[in-house]
Design a protein around this motif. Structure first.
Motif, PDB file in Angstrom:
ATOM      1  N   CYS A 135       0.840  -1.212   0.000  1.00  0.00           N
ATOM      2  CA  CYS A 135       0.000   0.000   0.000  1.00  0.00           C
ATOM      3  C   CYS A 135       0.870   1.256   0.000  1.00  0.00           C
ATOM      4  CB  CYS A 135      -0.939  -0.011   1.203  1.00  0.00           C
ATOM      5  SG  CYS A 135      -2.209  -1.283   1.127  1.00  0.00           S
ATOM      6  N   ARG A 172      -7.110   0.318  -5.049  1.00  0.00           N
ATOM      7  CA  ARG A 172      -6.355   1.390  -5.709  1.00  0.00           C
ATOM      8  C   ARG A 172      -7.291   2.505  -6.188  1.00  0.00           C
ATOM      9  NH1 ARG A 172      -4.045   2.649 -10.948  1.00  0.00           N
ATOM     10  NH2 ARG A 172      -2.201   3.933 -10.582  1.00  0.00           N
ATOM     11  N   VAL A 217       2.215   2.050  -3.456  1.00  0.00           N
ATOM     12  CA  VAL A 217       1.202   2.636  -4.338  1.00  0.00           C
ATOM     13  C   VAL A 217       0.960   4.092  -3.960  1.00  0.00           C
ATOM     14  CG1 VAL A 217      -1.219   2.534  -5.053  1.00  0.00           C
ATOM     15  CG2 VAL A 217       0.095   0.424  -4.803  1.00  0.00           C
ATOM     16  N   LEU A 254       0.771   7.870  -6.806  1.00  0.00           N
ATOM     17  CA  LEU A 254      -0.445   7.357  -7.442  1.00  0.00           C
ATOM     18  C   LEU A 254      -0.464   7.563  -8.948  1.00  0.00           C
ATOM     19  CD1 LEU A 254      -3.073   8.407  -4.780  1.00  0.00           C
ATOM     20  CD2 LEU A 254      -2.485   6.081  -5.440  1.00  0.00           C
TER      21      LEU A 254
END
Length: 166
Positions: free
Chosen positions: A73, A116, A76, A80
């Protein structure tokens, strides 16, 4: 409706407020065209009083408990704008792709692409509230085109990003 920096609420991040029937009607009344300044001040006073009593929850992404999932996480969320795939993430955090997919489902109740998308929408809401244009927010949060972003945002949020920004 509320001047920046002059809010009754102590929150500086996006926040979810449960709006009951009275507060909803007050908010609608406050947007009527041609409202006299004195009436608007009184309505805003009552709105502020009701906001202090509202059920408020800070808007945040769920936090992963599993350290491998938490690491994925973080990767990511660091950028983004980059389309990180599940295989790419799995390789970076040292877990199998299927296992990482299972971790997303077990901890977040959905797939990696669903998580996401939620993470991107969450960040874009912050970007828009801080004054970014729809196009800027779309690109910063990884959408290839503003139209793809608008479609996703509208489907998830039930309104366009332009109306949210406004």
């Amino acid at each position: 409706m509320f001047p920046t920096g002059r809010t009754t609420l102590p929150y500086t991040t996006p926040t979810v407020i449960a709006v009951g029937p009275l507060l909803r009607e007050l908010l609608i009344a406050c947007t009527e065209p041609g409202l006299a300044p004195a009436e608007r001040r009184r309505l805003l006073g009552v709105i502020n009083d009701r906001l202090l009593r509202a059920d408020i929850t800070a808007l945040q992404l769920p936090t992963a408990r599993d350290p491998r999932l938490a690491a994925a996480c973080r990767l990511v969320l660091q950028d983004l704008s980059q389309p990180r795939t599940l295989p790419w993430l799995a390789g970076r955090v040292g877990v199998g792709e299927r296992q990482l997919g299972r971790l997303f489902r077990a901890e977040f109740g959905g797939t990696y692409p669903q998580w996401r998308t939620n993470a991107r929408i969450f960040q874009v809401m912050i970007e828009l509230s801080e004054g970014a244009t729809v196009t800027q927010a779309a690109h910063r949060c990884g959408w290839a085109t503003p139209s793809a972003f608008i479609d996703t945002f509208t489907r998830v949020m039930g309104r366009t990003p332009g109306s949210y920004r406004g």
